[in-house]
Design an enzyme around this catalytic site. Structure first.
Site, PDB file in Angstrom:
ATOM      1  N   ASP A   1      40.653  55.926  36.718  1.00 38.37           N
ATOM      2  CA  ASP A   1      40.060  54.601  36.840  1.00 38.37           C
ATOM      3  C   ASP A   1      39.771  54.014  35.460  1.00 38.37           C
ATOM      4  O   ASP A   1      39.105  54.640  34.632  1.00 38.37           O
ATOM      5  CB  ASP A   1      38.764  54.708  37.653  1.00 38.37           C
ATOM      6  CG  ASP A   1      38.175  53.362  37.995  1.00 38.37           C
ATOM      7  OD1 ASP A   1      38.739  52.679  38.852  1.00 38.37           O
ATOM      8  OD2 ASP A   1      37.144  53.009  37.388  1.00 38.37           O
TER       9      ASP A   1
ATOM     10  N   GLU B   1      45.209  53.495  35.952  1.00 38.12           N
ATOM     11  CA  GLU B   1      44.822  52.243  36.616  1.00 38.12           C
ATOM     12  C   GLU B   1      44.237  51.331  35.537  1.00 38.12           C
ATOM     13  O   GLU B   1      43.035  51.274  35.335  1.00 38.12           O
ATOM     14  CB  GLU B   1      43.800  52.519  37.725  1.00 38.12           C
ATOM     15  CG  GLU B   1      43.474  51.298  38.561  1.00 38.12           C
ATOM     16  CD  GLU B   1      42.152  50.633  38.201  1.00 38.12           C
ATOM     17  OE1 GLU B   1      41.827  49.601  38.827  1.00 38.12           O
ATOM     18  OE2 GLU B   1      41.433  51.133  37.309  1.00 38.12           O
TER      19      GLU B   1
ATOM     20  N   LYS C   1      35.051  48.773  49.666  1.00 35.87           N
ATOM     21  CA  LYS C   1      34.393  49.425  48.536  1.00 35.87           C
ATOM     22  C   LYS C   1      32.889  49.552  48.763  1.00 35.87           C
ATOM     23  O   LYS C   1      32.238  50.436  48.179  1.00 35.87           O
ATOM     24  CB  LYS C   1      34.631  48.638  47.251  1.00 35.87           C
ATOM     25  CG  LYS C   1      36.059  48.624  46.768  1.00 35.87           C
ATOM     26  CD  LYS C   1      36.173  47.927  45.423  1.00 35.87           C
ATOM     27  CE  LYS C   1      35.812  46.464  45.510  1.00 35.87           C
ATOM     28  NZ  LYS C   1      35.945  45.779  44.179  1.00 35.87           N
ATOM     29  N   TYR C   2      32.335  48.664  49.589  1.00 35.01           N
ATOM     30  CA  TYR C   2      30.876  48.599  49.736  1.00 35.01           C
ATOM     31  C   TYR C   2      30.394  48.894  51.144  1.00 35.01           C
ATOM     32  O   TYR C   2      29.186  48.889  51.387  1.00 35.01           O
ATOM     33  CB  TYR C   2      30.373  47.214  49.306  1.00 35.01           C
ATOM     34  CG  TYR C   2      30.811  46.826  47.925  1.00 35.01           C
ATOM     35  CD1 TYR C   2      30.272  47.452  46.808  1.00 35.01           C
ATOM     36  CD2 TYR C   2      31.782  45.849  47.736  1.00 35.01           C
ATOM     37  CE1 TYR C   2      30.692  47.105  45.526  1.00 35.01           C
ATOM     38  CE2 TYR C   2      32.198  45.493  46.469  1.00 35.01           C
ATOM     39  CZ  TYR C   2      31.654  46.128  45.361  1.00 35.01           C
ATOM     40  OH  TYR C   2      32.073  45.790  44.096  1.00 35.01           O
TER      41      TYR C   2
END
Length: 660
Positions: free
Chosen positions: A378, A407, A520-521
């Protein structure tokens, strides 16, 4: 420098930044090397390509072939993953020069008796320099040359090409020029070049009732991932998630009770980067997932994000690794005006940087010890370049089969630098290249410039962070178009799975590329086989990719003539007979488009006037054509693309039965 050495070696290719970085290849590749190698004067030159696996004492060599204008080429086969070295050697070959001039003089009817004595002298000197058994062979050649009674016979003996090879092999190199640098090629396993990635959040696999999914649920879905044809299952961070500053749904600053937080806010009292989120399961569950995935032909790729939540044990154990503000609070991550209060970055300028590097390296080693050989890293562009070069090298020392995906959606030169430092694959700008011109120019950059020597793109039409406007407004057709482009243009591609399978187009807000109700959340149970899904197309694409070697590399793409700006037409070539594929894609998700396509018949082995069969591997249709132009009509709602295999047949009289 030896003043009598007369060879110049220039323009060596491939090499990256004057040999500073390794060239990338995969196991089984033929490593072709070219260079300008020449001498003053008119003597014959011999050029050798030297190579060895790094660490071996003995260099192997293969003779290079002259191309034109003093350009030479040689090649060698690359073996198992690891590092290999190569260099070049050139010298003036007096014996071959003598052979060349002897033949010219003899054919011109000149007296060559003295020339034969000169040749004998060269061979005698070579015999003194040679080792057994070559010295004996050379002495026999000298004796035969001196005793041959017929002039024509002596000339024939002297012109024997095997004799020239023997002299070059064993001696005559005293004044050879060696290229000033040993160059390096890094060899990865083939999956670094050819892979199909599927991304999902394990916590969303709990079912419609909203139960938190587990790694065991991940095991249960493996047969379906395999049926779709993916061979890499990529999991976002699976570590404990912090509660301090936890983000709520839709990236709200304040979390509500029950909000699971972002998996990238890594660390809690339950552990950090070497722990599993308790609701996902245990380390034993993870290792069971790795083993079961392997049984289905799938590898697990883990996300490695070098950042922490405010609750990560590192902040208490190693406060010196972080930046602290004057008010005593830790500096959280920012990309002004964006704020990421739930994430704390490392301070890579800390005086204790060496201890920090060692700890971060140990994270990779921890998961490698549990069977992981693929890592998606990441935001590597926000961490020091030297650290990545060091960590990746150490990981490859531990196991040369490890693969790293960068990424890094950032500036081109930074993306290139990361690839040079050792990342096996790289995310790319593909998601934002939509028009025929944009795609053609971008692929040309990746496959025709020096970038092809060090950067392997991985094409993702979407990610949990990226829902492009093309997908937001183009409907289901846009998803079909983009996955077809990704799967055929690049040998590495991936999708953020459920959202892409179901063609989810809804963004958080106008002008945003964030998904509405972003996974994501929050936990998002998916009915992955729900209405409008494109699973059949995805499965077909992956099957074709497995069956046809032309789609298993990227740099073999050639763009072809299409009379429509909305139809992209290209060929992916293959060295195997009949394995090259033609691909035509309608880039317009709203309208049916027709185009005339110009086929490279010579490249595909079609003779002038010969008929050929075009077989569309996506819909099974077959049609017979003749001539270099073919026509297609592509309906984006039904079949926005065609992947064509071309085949021919030749008939001789003996193939037919005649009846009277």
């Amino acid at each position: 420098m030896e003043g009598r050495a007369r060879i110049a070696i220039e323009g060596v290719h491939p090499q990256i930044d004057c040999g500073r970085f390794a060239v990338q290849r995969v196991t089984g590749d033929e490593m072709a090397v070219q260079a300008d190698i020449f001498s003053d004067g008119h003597e014959e030159v011999v050029a050798m390509l030297l190579y060895r696996r790094q660490g071996d004492e003995v260099w192997q060599e293969t003779q290079m072939q002259r191309l034109e204008n003093d350009r030479w080429q040689g090649s060698f086969k690359l073996g198992e993953p690891g590092f290999y070295e190569y260099s070049l050697l050139g010298w003036v070959d007096h014996f071959r020069t003598w052979q060349r001039d002897l033949q010219k003089r003899f054919e011109a009817g000149q007296d060559v008796s003295v020339d034969l004595k000169i040749g004998s002298s060269i061979l005698s000197q070579a015999a003194k320099e040679a080792k057994e058994p070559d010295d004996a062979k050379l002495r026999q050649a000298v004796e035969a040359l001196n005793q041959e009674p017929e002039l024509e016979g002596a000339v024939a003996l002297g012109l024997d090409s095997r004799l020239a090879d023997l002299v070059s092999t064993c001696c005559a190199r005293g004044l050879a020029t060696r290229y000033h640098k040993d160059l390096v090629v890094r060899v990865d396993r083939k999956k670094a070049l050819f892979s199909s990635w599927y991304e999902l959040f394990p916590r969303s696999l709990g079912g419609a009732e909203g139960r938190h999914g587990t790694l065991k649920d991940c095991i249960a879905i493996l047969p379906d991932i395999a049926e779709l044809g993916f061979d890499v299952l990529y999991l976002p961070p699976i570590h404990p998630i912090g509660t301090s500053k936890r983000k709520g749904k839709a990236n709200q600053v304040e979390a509500e009770p029950g909000d699971p937080g972002s998996p990238w806010a890594i660390g809690s009292p339950e552990g950090g980067h070497k722990s599993i989120h308790p609701e996902l399961g245990t380390l034993e569950d993870f290792q069971a997932l790795v083993l079961e995935a392997d049984r289905h032909g799938i590898e697990i790729a883990l996300d490695i994000a070098f950042q922490c939540s405010p609750d990560h044990p590192y902040l208490k154990e190693h406060p010196e690794w972080f930046l602290w503000r004057p008010d005593g609070t830790v500096q959280y991550a920012e990309n002004p005006p964006k704020k990421y209060q739930d994430i704390v970055p490392f301070n890579f300028e800390t005086p204790q940087w060496q201890e920090l590097w060692e700890e971060l390296k140990s994270i990779f080693f921890f998961w490698m010890d549990r069977g992981v050989r693929i890592f998606r890293v990441d935001n590597p562009h926000t961490k020091p370049f030297p650290m990545w070069e060091w960590i990746i090298a150490k990981a490859r020392e531990k196991d040369p089969n490890v693969i790293f995906l960068a990424e890094a959606f950032t500036r081109q030169k930074i993306m290139y630098r990361l690839a040079k430092l050792g990342f096996s694959q790289s995310y790319s700008y593909f998601a934002w290249r939509n028009s025929k011109r944009e795609l053609t120019e971008y692929l040309t950059e990746l496959t025709r410039s020096d970038a092809k020597e060090f950067m392997r793109p991985n094409f993702w039409p979407n990610t949990p962070d990226i829902l492009t406007e093309y997908l937001q407004y183009g409907g289901r057709a846009a998803f079909m178009i983009r996955v077809t482009l990704a799967a055929t243009l690049s040998s590495n591609f991936g999708i953020y799975g459920p959202a892409f399978e179901l063609c989810i187009p809804t963004a958080e807000a106008a002008g945003s590329e964030e998904y509405k109700d972003a996974e994501k959340y929050e936990i998002r149970p998916w009915d992955r086989k729900g209405p409008g899904n494109i699973r059949e197309l995805i499965s077909k694409l992956n099957r074709i990719r497995r069956e046809y070697s032309a789609l298993q590399e990227t740099c073999n793409v050639q763009f072809l003539e299409s009379d429509s700006d909305s139809v992209l037409f290209f060929v992916k070539t293959s060295g195997k007979p009949g394995a090259s594929l033609l691909v035509a894609v309608n880039l317009d998700p709203f309208r049916v488009r027709s185009a005339k396509l110009r086929l490279p018949l010579g490249l595909l082995g079609v003779l002038s006037g010969q008929s050929y069969l075009l077989h569309d591997l996506l819909n099974g249709e077959r049609s017979i054509w003749q001539g270099e132009w073919a026509s297609v009509t592509l309906d984006p709602q039904l079949a926005p693309a065609g992947i064509f295999r071309l085949s021919t047949w030749l008939r001789k009289e003996s193939d037919f039965d005649y009846y009277l």
